[in-house]
Write a protein that holds these residues in place. Structure first.
Motif, PDB file in Angstrom:
ATOM      1  N   ASP A   1     -30.230  50.078   4.924  1.00  0.00           N
ATOM      2  CA  ASP A   1     -29.432  51.183   5.501  1.00  0.00           C
ATOM      3  C   ASP A   1     -30.021  52.544   5.567  1.00  0.00           C
ATOM      4  N   LYS A   2     -30.213  52.976   6.919  1.00  0.00           N
ATOM      5  CA  LYS A   2     -30.607  54.270   7.511  1.00  0.00           C
ATOM      6  C   LYS A   2     -32.026  54.202   7.508  1.00  0.00           C
ATOM      7  N   THR A   3     -32.801  53.056   7.393  1.00  0.00           N
ATOM      8  CA  THR A   3     -34.239  52.961   7.369  1.00  0.00           C
ATOM      9  C   THR A   3     -34.521  52.136   8.530  1.00  0.00           C
ATOM     10  N   MET A   4     -35.779  52.466   9.126  1.00  0.00           N
ATOM     11  CA  MET A   4     -36.306  51.688  10.139  1.00  0.00           C
ATOM     12  C   MET A   4     -37.866  51.193   9.707  1.00  0.00           C
ATOM     13  N   ILE A   5     -38.055  50.160   9.517  1.00  0.00           N
ATOM     14  CA  ILE A   5     -39.404  49.412   8.994  1.00  0.00           C
ATOM     15  C   ILE A   5     -40.071  48.639  10.006  1.00  0.00           C
ATOM     16  N   THR A   6     -41.356  48.931  10.393  1.00  0.00           N
ATOM     17  CA  THR A   6     -42.261  48.097  11.299  1.00  0.00           C
ATOM     18  C   THR A   6     -43.394  47.753  10.674  1.00  0.00           C
ATOM     19  N   LEU A   7     -43.541  46.567  10.658  1.00  0.00           N
ATOM     20  CA  LEU A   7     -44.891  45.874  10.413  1.00  0.00           C
ATOM     21  C   LEU A   7     -45.307  45.135  11.581  1.00  0.00           C
ATOM     22  N   ALA A   8     -47.051  45.371  12.031  1.00  0.00           N
ATOM     23  CA  ALA A   8     -47.436  44.842  12.868  1.00  0.00           C
ATOM     24  C   ALA A   8     -49.117  44.442  12.498  1.00  0.00           C
ATOM     25  N   TYR A   9     -49.258  43.288  13.221  1.00  0.00           N
ATOM     26  CA  TYR A   9     -50.621  42.719  13.005  1.00  0.00           C
ATOM     27  C   TYR A   9     -51.148  42.777  14.554  1.00  0.00           C
ATOM     28  N   LEU A  10     -52.061  43.502  14.658  1.00  0.00           N
ATOM     29  CA  LEU A  10     -52.707  43.783  16.152  1.00  0.00           C
ATOM     30  C   LEU A  10     -53.987  43.230  16.150  1.00  0.00           C
ATOM     31  N   ASN A  11     -54.264  42.319  17.282  1.00  0.00           N
ATOM     32  CA  ASN A  11     -55.358  41.537  17.176  1.00  0.00           C
ATOM     33  C   ASN A  11     -56.566  42.219  18.243  1.00  0.00           C
ATOM     34  N   LYS A  12     -55.992  42.386  19.364  1.00  0.00           N
ATOM     35  CA  LYS A  12     -56.648  42.968  20.600  1.00  0.00           C
ATOM     36  C   LYS A  12     -56.104  44.471  20.997  1.00  0.00           C
TER      37      LYS A  12
ATOM     38  N   ASN B   1     -37.016  56.940   7.186  1.00  0.00           N
ATOM     39  CA  ASN B   1     -35.572  57.066   6.614  1.00  0.00           C
ATOM     40  C   ASN B   1     -35.020  58.158   6.834  1.00  0.00           C
ATOM     41  N   ARG B   2     -33.555  58.110   7.199  1.00  0.00           N
ATOM     42  CA  ARG B   2     -32.378  59.326   7.378  1.00  0.00           C
ATOM     43  C   ARG B   2     -31.419  58.990   6.558  1.00  0.00           C
ATOM     44  N   SER B   3     -31.466  58.654   5.036  1.00  0.00           N
ATOM     45  CA  SER B   3     -30.492  58.566   4.210  1.00  0.00           C
ATOM     46  C   SER B   3     -29.535  59.821   4.091  1.00  0.00           C
ATOM     47  N   LEU B   4     -30.473  60.957   4.366  1.00  0.00           N
ATOM     48  CA  LEU B   4     -29.525  62.243   4.256  1.00  0.00           C
ATOM     49  C   LEU B   4     -29.509  62.713   5.785  1.00  0.00           C
ATOM     50  N   ASP B   5     -28.601  63.295   6.274  1.00  0.00           N
ATOM     51  CA  ASP B   5     -28.501  63.824   7.848  1.00  0.00           C
ATOM     52  C   ASP B   5     -29.670  64.887   7.968  1.00  0.00           C
ATOM     53  N   ALA B   6     -29.895  65.677   6.859  1.00  0.00           N
ATOM     54  CA  ALA B   6     -30.825  66.916   7.061  1.00  0.00           C
ATOM     55  C   ALA B   6     -32.205  66.453   6.902  1.00  0.00           C
ATOM     56  N   LEU B   7     -32.412  65.555   6.250  1.00  0.00           N
ATOM     57  CA  LEU B   7     -33.788  65.194   5.874  1.00  0.00           C
ATOM     58  C   LEU B   7     -34.385  63.914   6.495  1.00  0.00           C
ATOM     59  N   LYS B   8     -35.464  63.839   6.795  1.00  0.00           N
ATOM     60  CA  LYS B   8     -36.136  62.990   7.611  1.00  0.00           C
ATOM     61  C   LYS B   8     -37.456  62.583   6.968  1.00  0.00           C
ATOM     62  N   LEU B   9     -37.608  61.334   6.510  1.00  0.00           N
ATOM     63  CA  LEU B   9     -38.715  61.055   5.442  1.00  0.00           C
ATOM     64  C   LEU B   9     -39.605  59.828   6.507  1.00  0.00           C
ATOM     65  N   ASP B  10     -40.713  60.011   6.490  1.00  0.00           N
ATOM     66  CA  ASP B  10     -41.686  58.928   7.215  1.00  0.00           C
ATOM     67  C   ASP B  10     -42.838  58.829   6.620  1.00  0.00           C
TER      68      ASP B  10
ATOM     69  N   ASN C   1     -39.390  65.988   7.199  1.00  0.00           N
ATOM     70  CA  ASN C   1     -38.877  67.088   8.264  1.00  0.00           C
ATOM     71  C   ASN C   1     -37.542  67.638   7.709  1.00  0.00           C
ATOM     72  N   PHE C   2     -37.144  68.641   7.350  1.00  0.00           N
ATOM     73  CA  PHE C   2     -35.873  69.016   7.090  1.00  0.00           C
ATOM     74  C   PHE C   2     -35.230  70.016   7.735  1.00  0.00           C
ATOM     75  N   LYS C   3     -33.988  69.772   8.255  1.00  0.00           N
ATOM     76  CA  LYS C   3     -33.335  70.592   9.215  1.00  0.00           C
ATOM     77  C   LYS C   3     -32.159  71.131   8.629  1.00  0.00           C
ATOM     78  N   ILE C   4     -32.180  72.346   8.881  1.00  0.00           N
ATOM     79  CA  ILE C   4     -30.920  73.471   8.398  1.00  0.00           C
ATOM     80  C   ILE C   4     -30.168  73.775   9.775  1.00  0.00           C
ATOM     81  N   ASN C   5     -28.958  73.761   9.828  1.00  0.00           N
ATOM     82  CA  ASN C   5     -28.152  73.935  10.775  1.00  0.00           C
ATOM     83  C   ASN C   5     -27.511  75.586  10.804  1.00  0.00           C
ATOM     84  N   VAL C   6     -28.188  76.636  11.374  1.00  0.00           N
ATOM     85  CA  VAL C   6     -27.995  77.683  10.982  1.00  0.00           C
ATOM     86  C   VAL C   6     -26.366  78.594  11.550  1.00  0.00           C
TER      87      VAL C   6
END
Length: 485
Positions: A196-207, A270-279, A297-302
């Motif tokens: 949930d609220k997480t994107m994971i990419t695994l890649a094997y790049l040959n050329k 990961n965006r488990s918290l709306d205000a916090l983005k973890l990469d 990255n932490f976002k504050i709505n002023v």
């Protein structure tokens, strides 16, 4: 596939009637300011193999890109030039059948320039409008390539698997389609949103199929006279401007290292918290080098329409054998380096972005440890989003960069009825003892879709380099047109 067949296919597509109807709100595909594509219309699922192909969709593009470069003073290693690229692409994506579909893309670029043969190496920013290696060996000023060709399976919920030649958009790898033909890879890729609220990419790049190449090359090997008997062997393999030139064919062989190691990628968001983005991202080129990136990255709505985002990034590079083989400096001249035979290194970045509606102001800082240069020649920039500047590699050892950036009229659709404007200034404090120089870089970029023809987009980009190095100041101007259909 021969060049003649590719040209015929593109010309056939350009002559067909694929214009949009007046009541469509968005075209099939648009182009964002960072050159990533946004697909608004894609083929649907079908119930037979024949319909899988019959109900597929074509995506076309006609493109021109002209580069003007003027140095403060020409000399034996640098010359003024004007280079124009003209070409386009034709992409086909099939409909879905039992979770499977496929995609293929033909790309073509023809370069126009009047530069003496002995000065071809001096064409820098425009060197991906054609293949320098092909030109100096065969006289070809054009490239016709199969840029994408992959099969995808998306029958697993929230997941997909792709195998073949493809765009790979991760932290360390980008298509970076800023010239004429994108950067692509022969790869096996798995991406999933099963968590949930997480994107994971695994890649094997040959050329890798670099932008200015008609053929694939090794992921992390620099060509030399022992890798090919052709003219200018340094352009035959990975010749990206951020490539570690010490990791040549001969150097790798002498150190007992493989010349065809793959690139392994783990990329998470990961965006488990709306205000916090973890990469978090990790790459490994076995027996040579690996790198770990962590970012938050932490976002504050002023208030309504006003927000403040703060970000911090830490990058750690691990020497798995590249240091002994190629040295600590990516230009292969590790003078003044504390450990000239190690690529162990690290970097920290911080930023603050104040955004109001569709405009933003960013202040960012990056600092590389006095250890070794960072190795990342796959168009994903270690300082991207922080202090990276057009054409500048500011992740060399003991560098400190500060950038202030203003963006106006941003939007996520890739249709800019109002002119998208981006301005930034970057100061980099370099280590002169290692042969580097302090510099300032000033940039202005404009993007707009014509109001009376939203599929036609123009771009103007201007960068000015002001450095302490003698005769190194230069003005880089680029004018581009993209017509998508």
């Amino acid at each position: 596939m021969t060049k003649a067949l590719i040209r015929f296919a593109i010309l056939f597509a350009l002559s067909s009637n694929n214009m949009l109807s007046a009541d469509e709100k968005l075209p099939k595909r648009t182009l964002k300011g960072d050159y990533t594509e946004v697909y608004h219309q894609t083929p649907k699922e079908t119930d037979s193999i024949s319909k899988m192909f019959q109900e597929g969709m074509f995506y076309g593009r006609i493109r021109s890109n002209t580069f003007f470069y003027r140095w403060e003073r020409e000399n034996a290693s640098q010359t003024n030039y004007v280079v124009s690229g003209l070409g386009g692409s034709l992409l086909y994506q099939s409909a879905l059948f039992k979770g499977f579909d496929l995609k293929a893309g033909l790309y073509y670029s023809r370069a126009y320039f009047d530069v003496a043969d002995e000065d071809i190496s001096k064409i820098k920013a425009a060197n991906s409008t054609f293949s320098r290696f092909d030109y100096t060996n065969t006289g070809a000023k054009d490239m016709a390539v199969l840029g994408q060709a992959y099969i995808r399976y998306s029958g697993i919920k929230e997941s997909e698997v792709r195998i073949g030649r493809q765009l790979v958009e991760t932290f360390f790898t980008k298509s970076n389609d800023i010239s004429m033909i994108p950067n692509t890879f022969d790869a096996l890729l798995l991406s999933t949103k099963a968590i949930d609220k997480t994107m994971i990419t695994l890649a094997y790049l040959n050329k890798e199929k670099l932008r200015g190449h008609s053929q694939t090359s090794s992921i992390l090997m620099y060509g030399d006279a022992n890798s090919t008997s052709a003219n200018n062997p340094q352009w035959s393999q990975n010749d990206d401007n951020a490539m570690h030139k010490g990791l040549s064919y001969s150097a790798l062989k002498a150190a007992g290292k493989p010349i065809d190691s793959p690139l392994l990628i783990l990329d998470t968001h990961n965006r488990s918290l709306d205000a916090l983005k973890l990469d978090a991202s990790y790459y490994s080129v076995p027996e040579l080098v690996s790198q770990l990136m962590l970012e938050e990255n932490f976002k504050i709505n002023v208030s309504k329409g006003l927000s403040l985002t703060t970000g911090i990034r830490y990058t750690r590079q691990f020497d798995d054998g590249a240091g002994v083989a190629g040295g600590a400096a990516i230009d292969a001249t590790p003078n003044g380096y504390t450990r000239p035979d190690s690529v162990d290194s690290q970097m920290g970045c911080v930023k603050a972005i104040l955004k109001y509606k569709d405009s933003s102001l960013k202040i960012a800082y990056s600092q590389v440890a006095d250890e070794a240069d960072l190795i990342a020649p796959w168009r994903g920039y270690p300082t991207g989003g922080y202090t990276f500047s057009l054409t500048r590699v500011n992740w060399l050892t003991n560098q400190r960069s500060t950038q202030i950036e203003l963006k106006i009229n941003q939007n996520p659709t890739g249709i800019y009825q109002k002119v998208l404007m981006r301005f930034y200034a970057t100061h980099t404090d370099s280590d002169e003892s290692k042969g580097h120089y302090d510099e300032n870089y000033y940039y202005a970029g404009l993007v707009q879709n014509l109001p009376f023809m939203q599929d036609l987009q123009w771009r103007l980009r201007v960068g000015y380099l002001d450095t302490m190095k003698e005769d190194a100041d230069g003005l880089d101007t680029r004018i581009e047109l993209n017509y998508l259909f």
